[in-house]
Motif scaffolding. Sequence first.
Motif, PDB file in Angstrom:
ATOM      1  N   MET A   1       0.841  -1.204   0.000  1.00  0.00           N
ATOM      2  CA  MET A   1       0.000   0.000   0.000  1.00  0.00           C
ATOM      3  C   MET A   1       0.877   1.255   0.000  1.00  0.00           C
ATOM      4  O   MET A   1       1.917   1.288   0.658  1.00  0.00           O
ATOM      5  CB  MET A   1      -0.870   0.034   1.259  1.00  0.00           C
ATOM      6  N   LYS A   3       1.671   5.195   1.050  1.00  0.00           N
ATOM      7  CA  LYS A   3       1.497   5.812   2.368  1.00  0.00           C
ATOM      8  C   LYS A   3       0.101   6.407   2.547  1.00  0.00           C
ATOM      9  O   LYS A   3      -0.520   6.278   3.592  1.00  0.00           O
ATOM     10  CB  LYS A   3       2.550   6.900   2.555  1.00  0.00           C
ATOM     11  N   CYS A   6      -2.543   3.941   3.652  1.00  0.00           N
ATOM     12  CA  CYS A   6      -2.407   3.528   5.066  1.00  0.00           C
ATOM     13  C   CYS A   6      -2.854   4.670   5.983  1.00  0.00           C
ATOM     14  O   CYS A   6      -3.585   4.456   6.965  1.00  0.00           O
ATOM     15  CB  CYS A   6      -0.954   3.191   5.399  1.00  0.00           C
ATOM     16  N   ILE A 116       4.150   4.753   9.422  1.00  0.00           N
ATOM     17  CA  ILE A 116       3.822   4.725   7.987  1.00  0.00           C
ATOM     18  C   ILE A 116       4.760   5.634   7.200  1.00  0.00           C
ATOM     19  O   ILE A 116       5.256   5.278   6.135  1.00  0.00           O
ATOM     20  CB  ILE A 116       2.346   5.143   7.758  1.00  0.00           C
ATOM     21  N   THR A 204       7.581   3.312   2.268  1.00  0.00           N
ATOM     22  CA  THR A 204       6.504   3.192   3.265  1.00  0.00           C
ATOM     23  C   THR A 204       7.006   2.342   4.427  1.00  0.00           C
ATOM     24  O   THR A 204       7.621   1.300   4.213  1.00  0.00           O
ATOM     25  CB  THR A 204       5.257   2.514   2.649  1.00  0.00           C
ATOM     26  N   PHE A 207       3.344  -0.926   9.032  1.00  0.00           N
ATOM     27  CA  PHE A 207       2.108  -0.383   9.579  1.00  0.00           C
ATOM     28  C   PHE A 207       1.346  -1.500  10.249  1.00  0.00           C
ATOM     29  O   PHE A 207       0.825  -2.394   9.589  1.00  0.00           O
ATOM     30  CB  PHE A 207       1.301   0.246   8.432  1.00  0.00           C
ATOM     31  N   GLN A 209      -1.676  -2.347  11.684  1.00  0.00           N
ATOM     32  CA  GLN A 209      -3.054  -1.844  11.788  1.00  0.00           C
ATOM     33  C   GLN A 209      -3.678  -2.167  13.131  1.00  0.00           C
ATOM     34  O   GLN A 209      -4.338  -1.334  13.725  1.00  0.00           O
ATOM     35  CB  GLN A 209      -3.912  -2.493  10.698  1.00  0.00           C
TER      36      GLN A 209
END
Length: 214
Positions: A1, A3, A6, A116, A204, A207, A209
């Motif tokens: 993904m 940035k 995210c 991120i 990136t 991250f 989540q």
Amino acid sequence: MIKKECLDIVQSKCESCQDCVLGKTRNNVVFSDGNPETARIVLIGEAPGETEDETGKPFVGRAGKLLNQFLEEAGISRQEDLYIINTVKCRPPENRVPTDVEKALCERYMTAQIDIMNPKAIIFCGATSLKSFWGDKKVQISKVRGNWFSVNVNGKEYKAMAIFHPSYLLRNHSMEEGSPRRLMQHDLSVIKAEILGDKQVCSTGSFNQELAMV
Ligand code: URA
């Protein structure tokens, strides 16, 4: 993904956040400003003020305008080089300093943003953001500003520097050698030369989540 994708996930969580009392009085969550794909520096302020709360953008009031002048003079592009955030995303009533509880409840959004962005450097703008990452809360910004140090965010080390907050400079007009405004010019010129001297982009970062959203 990329940035932005995210960050959009974190932002939408943040926009519905009611974890602390600031959620009840805010008009807008003030999440960030700048281009996450090009920014190599994360600049962290304290908290949104009245104009920021009205517009949803950090550093757009009087202090922000002064910050813009210093950035422009140093050759730092606010839109391209910086990703600007605050330690808390909602305005504290009467612009009071955010409480430890408010900062602690908001911290996961800030650390997710840093994760991120995976920046080349973090700039702490003013004492509140500096103290969020400096173990000894008695740290004085006037003693540490202008020097590089290292901060650990979710297990990753980042190069960091503290600079004066523009609100402080609004109260200190002197341009004498050694004055806060002259020191701000100096610090930004060091940041420009040492972080933005090449065109390298930052990939990136990781991250988590789940960590960001609990
Ligand atoms: N002061 C801050 O620390 N942040 C803002 O966004 C505006 C003023």
